[in-house]
Motif scaffolding. Structure first.
Motif, mmCIF file in Angstrom:
data_model
loop_
_atom_site.group_PDB
_atom_site.id
_atom_site.type_symbol
_atom_site.label_atom_id
_atom_site.label_comp_id
_atom_site.label_asym_id
_atom_site.label_seq_id
_atom_site.Cartn_x
_atom_site.Cartn_y
_atom_site.Cartn_z
ATOM 1 N N ILE A 140 -5.021 -4.570 49.688
ATOM 2 C CA ILE A 140 -6.071 -5.519 49.300
ATOM 3 C C ILE A 140 -6.058 -6.737 50.214
ATOM 4 O O ILE A 140 -7.118 -7.216 50.645
ATOM 5 C CB ILE A 140 -5.895 -5.926 47.826
ATOM 6 N N LYS A 141 -4.876 -7.242 50.533
ATOM 7 C CA LYS A 141 -4.776 -8.395 51.431
ATOM 8 C C LYS A 141 -5.345 -8.067 52.812
ATOM 9 O O LYS A 141 -6.061 -8.874 53.412
ATOM 10 C CB LYS A 141 -3.321 -8.843 51.555
ATOM 11 N N LYS A 142 -5.048 -6.872 53.306
ATOM 12 C CA LYS A 142 -5.596 -6.456 54.601
ATOM 13 C C LYS A 142 -7.118 -6.356 54.533
ATOM 14 O O LYS A 142 -7.818 -6.768 55.471
ATOM 15 C CB LYS A 142 -5.001 -5.114 55.013
ATOM 16 N N ALA A 143 -7.623 -5.823 53.432
ATOM 17 C CA ALA A 143 -9.065 -5.647 53.292
ATOM 18 C C ALA A 143 -9.803 -6.973 53.278
ATOM 19 O O ALA A 143 -10.986 -7.038 53.646
ATOM 20 C CB ALA A 143 -9.377 -4.864 52.015
ATOM 21 N N GLU A 144 -9.136 -8.040 52.877
ATOM 22 C CA GLU A 144 -9.798 -9.338 52.836
ATOM 23 C C GLU A 144 -10.159 -9.843 54.227
ATOM 24 O O GLU A 144 -10.867 -10.848 54.364
ATOM 25 C CB GLU A 144 -8.920 -10.341 52.082
ATOM 26 N N ALA A 145 -9.708 -9.141 55.280
ATOM 27 C CA ALA A 145 -10.160 -9.453 56.637
ATOM 28 C C ALA A 145 -11.604 -9.032 56.857
ATOM 29 O O ALA A 145 -12.255 -9.529 57.769
ATOM 30 C CB ALA A 145 -9.256 -8.756 57.666
ATOM 31 N N TRP A 146 -12.107 -8.105 56.009
ATOM 32 C CA TRP A 146 -13.493 -7.663 56.201
ATOM 33 C C TRP A 146 -14.338 -7.736 54.934
ATOM 34 O O TRP A 146 -15.502 -7.369 54.953
ATOM 35 C CB TRP A 146 -13.537 -6.245 56.786
ATOM 36 N N THR A 147 -13.792 -8.231 53.828
ATOM 37 C CA THR A 147 -14.607 -8.329 52.624
ATOM 38 C C THR A 147 -14.023 -9.337 51.646
ATOM 39 O O THR A 147 -12.824 -9.635 51.682
ATOM 40 C CB THR A 147 -14.731 -6.971 51.915
ATOM 41 N N GLU A 148 -14.853 -9.849 50.769
ATOM 42 C CA GLU A 148 -14.358 -10.537 49.591
ATOM 43 C C GLU A 148 -13.747 -9.502 48.653
ATOM 44 O O GLU A 148 -14.170 -8.343 48.622
ATOM 45 C CB GLU A 148 -15.493 -11.259 48.861
ATOM 46 N N THR A 149 -12.780 -9.903 47.858
ATOM 47 C CA THR A 149 -12.248 -9.015 46.832
ATOM 48 C C THR A 149 -12.566 -9.588 45.443
ATOM 49 O O THR A 149 -13.486 -9.138 44.784
ATOM 50 C CB THR A 149 -10.736 -8.797 47.022
ATOM 51 N N ASP A 150 -11.827 -10.632 45.015
ATOM 52 C CA ASP A 150 -12.110 -11.194 43.694
ATOM 53 C C ASP A 150 -12.115 -12.722 43.676
ATOM 54 O O ASP A 150 -12.232 -13.324 42.612
ATOM 55 C CB ASP A 150 -11.092 -10.682 42.676
ATOM 56 N N GLY A 151 -12.034 -13.338 44.832
ATOM 57 C CA GLY A 151 -11.940 -14.791 44.875
ATOM 58 C C GLY A 151 -13.200 -15.527 44.473
ATOM 59 O O GLY A 151 -13.156 -16.728 44.199
ATOM 60 N N ASP A 152 -14.334 -14.829 44.422
ATOM 61 C CA ASP A 152 -15.597 -15.484 44.086
ATOM 62 C C ASP A 152 -16.151 -15.013 42.743
ATOM 63 O O ASP A 152 -17.350 -15.156 42.477
ATOM 64 C CB ASP A 152 -16.639 -15.223 45.191
ATOM 65 N N LEU A 153 -15.287 -14.498 41.866
ATOM 66 C CA LEU A 153 -15.766 -13.892 40.619
ATOM 67 C C LEU A 153 -15.481 -14.720 39.373
ATOM 68 O O LEU A 153 -15.873 -14.324 38.274
ATOM 69 C CB LEU A 153 -15.136 -12.502 40.434
ATOM 70 N N GLU A 154 -14.808 -15.850 39.515
ATOM 71 C CA GLU A 154 -14.511 -16.678 38.344
ATOM 72 C C GLU A 154 -15.803 -17.134 37.665
ATOM 73 O O GLU A 154 -16.774 -17.533 38.329
ATOM 74 C CB GLU A 154 -13.679 -17.897 38.744
ATOM 75 N N GLY A 155 -15.794 -17.076 36.346
ATOM 76 C CA GLY A 155 -16.938 -17.552 35.577
ATOM 77 C C GLY A 155 -17.992 -16.497 35.308
ATOM 78 O O GLY A 155 -18.953 -16.763 34.573
ATOM 79 N N LEU A 156 -17.860 -15.293 35.879
ATOM 80 C CA LEU A 156 -18.828 -14.234 35.633
ATOM 81 C C LEU A 156 -18.475 -13.481 34.358
ATOM 82 O O LEU A 156 -17.338 -13.500 33.890
ATOM 83 C CB LEU A 156 -18.858 -13.260 36.812
ATOM 84 N N SER A 157 -19.461 -12.792 33.803
ATOM 85 C CA SER A 157 -19.200 -11.962 32.633
ATOM 86 C C SER A 157 -18.288 -10.800 33.011
ATOM 87 O O SER A 157 -18.203 -10.401 34.179
ATOM 88 C CB SER A 157 -20.517 -11.412 32.081
ATOM 89 N N GLU A 158 -17.616 -10.255 32.019
ATOM 90 C CA GLU A 158 -16.721 -9.121 32.290
ATOM 91 C C GLU A 158 -17.493 -7.940 32.868
ATOM 92 O O GLU A 158 -16.997 -7.242 33.759
ATOM 93 C CB GLU A 158 -16.005 -8.693 31.010
ATOM 94 N N GLU A 159 -18.716 -7.720 32.392
ATOM 95 C CA GLU A 159 -19.507 -6.602 32.905
ATOM 96 C C GLU A 159 -19.766 -6.751 34.401
ATOM 97 O O GLU A 159 -19.622 -5.799 35.176
ATOM 98 C CB GLU A 159 -20.841 -6.502 32.159
ATOM 99 N N ARG A 160 -20.129 -7.954 34.820
ATOM 100 C CA ARG A 160 -20.406 -8.163 36.246
ATOM 101 C C ARG A 160 -19.136 -8.064 37.070
ATOM 102 O O ARG A 160 -19.142 -7.496 38.168
ATOM 103 C CB ARG A 160 -21.083 -9.518 36.464
ATOM 104 N N VAL A 161 -18.036 -8.631 36.555
ATOM 105 C CA VAL A 161 -16.775 -8.533 37.288
ATOM 106 C C VAL A 161 -16.379 -7.072 37.464
ATOM 107 O O VAL A 161 -15.974 -6.649 38.556
ATOM 108 C CB VAL A 161 -15.663 -9.313 36.569
#
Length: 360
Positions: free
Chosen positions: A20-41
């Motif tokens: 997951i840490k390696k993948a963050e070189a080419w994508t967001e993972t979960d750092g921008d998901l705070e405050g969203l509904s569980e369904e969207r997350v």
């Protein structure tokens, strides 16, 4: 909640913390998901982690040969944006790939491709397409590779605004590079293919620009475009991200509404359906020549054939590359992006070069 769901989906797709840490070189993972509904997350994590599971083994083959020069992380907007810790919004950066020989020769003759990556509007950054961009550069093009903010950081209109800001920066700085200002092409894959067609509408139709909320199109006169496996219908948009090859579960069905929220398409009443369908775009916009790429087992093949059919009825200039998988083999969605070494991908690049060079 986000931490627990991250662990759940990491286990589902067999992703370790290191992956997951390696993948963050080419994508967001979960750092921008705070405050969203569980369904969207859940929807976003399923899309992102499923895609990471596929792209991680492919990433071992990503490389940049010595014959290609790369200028990375050029800011096209001066803001702090989402990634405030680093002082620059990651969604507002671009890369430039140049054949080293062209840099040595100088001049202003090199055709240009501007690439808009795909990822269901919520996955990936420009680094995801590095091999595609390297292959384009190796075929004799300068390549600008654009970031845009992924959902949920913004909506569709915000993504189009990001693309337009990137295009304005490129137009203002073209004379700094050994490129042909009259040979500029646009490309994008999957969601990036959709953004490519919508951007062409904005650039070539004042009504479309107004419908998408763009006050200042870049004014680039594109010599052509090459949308790859793009999504051009509402039915496809509703299920984008559900293709089995994105993840390992063939039964997963994730609509964009679940991933992105109902507000992602807000404010587009004036664009629908005139500029939000393949037929609407073909008949209401004077599009530049198009090189349309799909294949026999692309889950968006029908959208691309519909676009080609509409362009044919209009008598527009286009070429269609639609190879069928050989027996006991698959190609799948955006094959030329993810696997540029395939025989069909090599042919695609060769035909793309011929198409583009003949229209400069």
């Amino acid at each position: 909640m986000t931490t627990n769901l991250r662990a759940e989906y990491a286990e589902k797709y067999g992703l370790t913390d290191d992956i997951i840490k390696k993948a963050e070189a080419w994508t967001e993972t979960d750092g921008d998901l705070e405050g969203l509904s569980e369904e969207r997350v859940r929807g976003i994590l399923d899309m992102r982690f499923g895609a990471i599971a596929v792209d991680t083994p492919r990433s071992e083959l990503w490389h940049t040969p010595e014959s290609i020069d790369v200028v990375a992380d050029i800011p096209y907007l001066p803001d702090g944006g989402y990634d405030k810790e680093n002082g620059q919004c990651r969604g507002h950066l671009l890369d430039l790939y140049l054949p080293h020989d062209t840099v040595l020769r100088g001049g202003k003759t090199l055709p240009v491709y501007i690439d808009i990556h795909g990822g269901g509007f919520t996955y990936g950054y420009k680094e995801l397409n590095r091999n595609f961009n390297v292959h384009l550069a190796d075929m004799g093009f300068a390549v600008f590779s654009l970031n845009y903010r992924p959902a949920p950081q913004t909506d569709l209109k915000g993504q189009l605004a990001d693309v337009e800001a990137g295009l304005r920066w490129i137009k203002a700085h073209l004379d700094e590079y050994p490129v042909n200002p009259d040979g500029i092409f646009l490309t994008g894959d999957s969601a990036g293919g959709a953004l490519t067609l919508l951007t062409l509408a904005i650039e070539n139709n004042a009504e479309a620009a107004a419908a998408f909320g763009i006050d200042e199109p870049s004014g680039i006169e594109f010599a052509g475009a090459a949308p790859v496996c793009g999504a051009y219908s509402s039915a496809s948009l509703e299920t984008m991200g559900s293709e089995p090859t994105i993840g390992y579960d063939p039964n997963r069905r994730i609509g964009l509404e679940q991933m992105l929220g109902v507000g992602f398409f807000d404010g587009l009443e004036a664009a629908d359906p005139k500029f939000l369908t393949a037929e609407g775009l073909a008949f209401n916009v004077d599009l530049p020549p198009l090189f349309i790429v799909t294949c026999g087992d692309d889950f968006l093949e029908a959208d691309n054939l519909a676009l080609a059919t509409a362009l044919s009825r209009k008598g527009a200039d286009f070429e269609l590359f639609d190879p069928k998988p050989r027996r006991h083999e698959t190609l799948g969605h955006v094959f030329a992006i993810g696997m540029p070494w395939l025989k069909e991908s090599v042919e695609c690049f060769e035909r793309l070069r011929a198409f583009s060079y003949s229209r400069c």
